[in-house]
Design a protein around this motif. Structure first.
Motif, mmCIF file in Angstrom:
data_model
loop_
_atom_site.group_PDB
_atom_site.id
_atom_site.type_symbol
_atom_site.label_atom_id
_atom_site.label_comp_id
_atom_site.label_asym_id
_atom_site.label_seq_id
_atom_site.Cartn_x
_atom_site.Cartn_y
_atom_site.Cartn_z
ATOM 1 N N LEU A 13 0.819 -1.222 0.000
ATOM 2 C CA LEU A 13 0.000 0.000 0.000
ATOM 3 C C LEU A 13 0.853 1.273 0.000
ATOM 4 N N LEU A 14 1.843 1.321 0.918
ATOM 5 C CA LEU A 14 2.651 2.542 1.028
ATOM 6 C C LEU A 14 3.541 2.722 -0.205
ATOM 7 N N ALA A 18 3.509 5.869 -2.850
ATOM 8 C CA ALA A 18 4.768 6.624 -2.898
ATOM 9 C C ALA A 18 4.786 7.738 -3.952
ATOM 10 N N PRO A 19 4.274 7.507 -5.188
ATOM 11 C CA PRO A 19 4.295 8.609 -6.169
ATOM 12 C C PRO A 19 3.509 9.831 -5.689
ATOM 13 N N PHE A 21 3.113 10.719 -2.543
ATOM 14 C CA PHE A 21 3.955 11.345 -1.514
ATOM 15 C C PHE A 21 5.045 12.193 -2.179
ATOM 16 N N ILE A 22 5.659 11.633 -3.214
ATOM 17 C CA ILE A 22 6.778 12.337 -3.869
ATOM 18 C C ILE A 22 6.280 13.620 -4.547
ATOM 19 N N ILE A 23 5.112 13.552 -5.199
ATOM 20 C CA ILE A 23 4.559 14.752 -5.857
ATOM 21 C C ILE A 23 4.290 15.842 -4.804
ATOM 22 N N CYS A 24 3.734 15.446 -3.650
ATOM 23 C CA CYS A 24 3.459 16.430 -2.590
ATOM 24 C C CYS A 24 4.749 17.075 -2.095
ATOM 25 N N MET A 25 5.792 16.262 -1.908
ATOM 26 C CA MET A 25 7.059 16.812 -1.408
ATOM 27 C C MET A 25 7.693 17.746 -2.440
#
Ligand SMILES: [Zn+2]
Ligand SMILES: [Zn+2]
Length: 282
Positions: A13-14, A18-19, A21-25
């Protein structure tokens, strides 16, 4: 993607998220930090981001290795379940709410029992707050006893794979509350955990310490007397700073101190247990 694949293999799930999460960062860094729209303690510094990502990797690996054992234990307990619960929309929402209730107590215990704080401190020891702070997790959670807090859900009769899926979904959703980019969210603040509520949770300002343990719903803090709204600007970190970007130091420094306090001097078993189970020292 077939969502049932994720329920059968919740450890993915995590990785699947991940993509996002990466876009948000990247957005927080590119639009917020580079345009000077965020405070200095929201800064992405390379040594800290590397440390945070390494901690996330170590946590994932520990979860993978111990997860098999924990699921075996859950399946054994499931044999003694009180009810047979089919997953439907209604029972899934009930599971989310019940798991969030268990998460509240897990998180509260992680701050009030030194044995559990030794694992959780890694999440709090950064003096910055941005989306990458969510990646600061500890490989020691399985030893600290996190899995014990979901046992009631299995005993009630929720299938272990759904319990693990919802635990990881809760963890995934909490990524989004680790930011200074989002101000207060109006009526949402009343019911849900939000970036504002979670900034308070990471604060060292005296009024913010041991407040807002929420995972998804802030209502548990309001019900059990641990709610604090964000008023004063938050100062992030812990009262005893770790001053290191070394993921090994960040993971183990409190365990080392705990071990010294509990085992390096002559004491009765009762006294040792008291050291291990008392609230953390200031
Ligand atoms: Zn915490
Ligand atoms: Zn947090």
């Amino acid at each position: 993607m077939d969502p049932t694949m994720l329920v059968d293999n919740p450890e993915w799930l995590l990785i699947v998220l991940a993509p996002v999460f990466i876009i948000c960062m990247l957005a927080e860094y590119g639009l917020g930090q580079r345009n000077h729209r965020l405070p200095a303690n929201s800064r992405y510094s390379l040594p800290e981001v590397v440390c945070n990502f390494t901690l996330a990797g170590m946590h994932q690996l520990a979860d993978l290795l111990t997860g098999l054992l924990i699921v075996k234990f859950y399946l054994w307990l499931f044999g003694w379940r009180l009810f047979d619960i089919e997953i439907s929309v209604a029972s899934f929402i009930a599971l989310m709410v019940l798991q969030d209730f268990c998460y509240y107590w897990f998180h509260r215990a992680s701050h009030r029992v030194r044995w559990m704080w030794a694992a959780h401190v890694a999440h709090h020891s950064s003096e910055n707050m941005n989306f990458s702070t969510a990646f600061r997790q500890s490989l020691m959670y399985p030893l600290a006893g996190m899995w014990l807090f979901w046992v009631p859900l299995v005993i009630i009769g929720f299938e272990p794979k759904w319990v693990v899926f919802v635990v990881l979904l809760n963890l995934g959703l909490q990524f989004f509350v680790h930011t200074q980019w989002i101000d207060k969210l109006g009526p949402i603040e009343k019911v849900f955990n939000t970036p504002s509520h979670h900034r308070v949770h990471h604060g060292t300002n005296p009024q913010y310490i041991d407040k807002n343990y929420a995972g998804v719903l802030i209502v548990w803090d309001k019900l059990f007397g641990t709610y604090e709204p964000e008023v004063e600007t938050v100062r992030y970190g812990v009262t005893k700073p770790v001053n290191s970007f070394n993921p090994i130091t960040v993971t183990f420094h409190e365990w080392r101190e705990l071990w010294a306090d509990a085992f390096h001097q002559p004491m009765t078993i009762k006294q040792r247990l008291k050291v291990l189970l008392s609230p953390p020292r200031d």
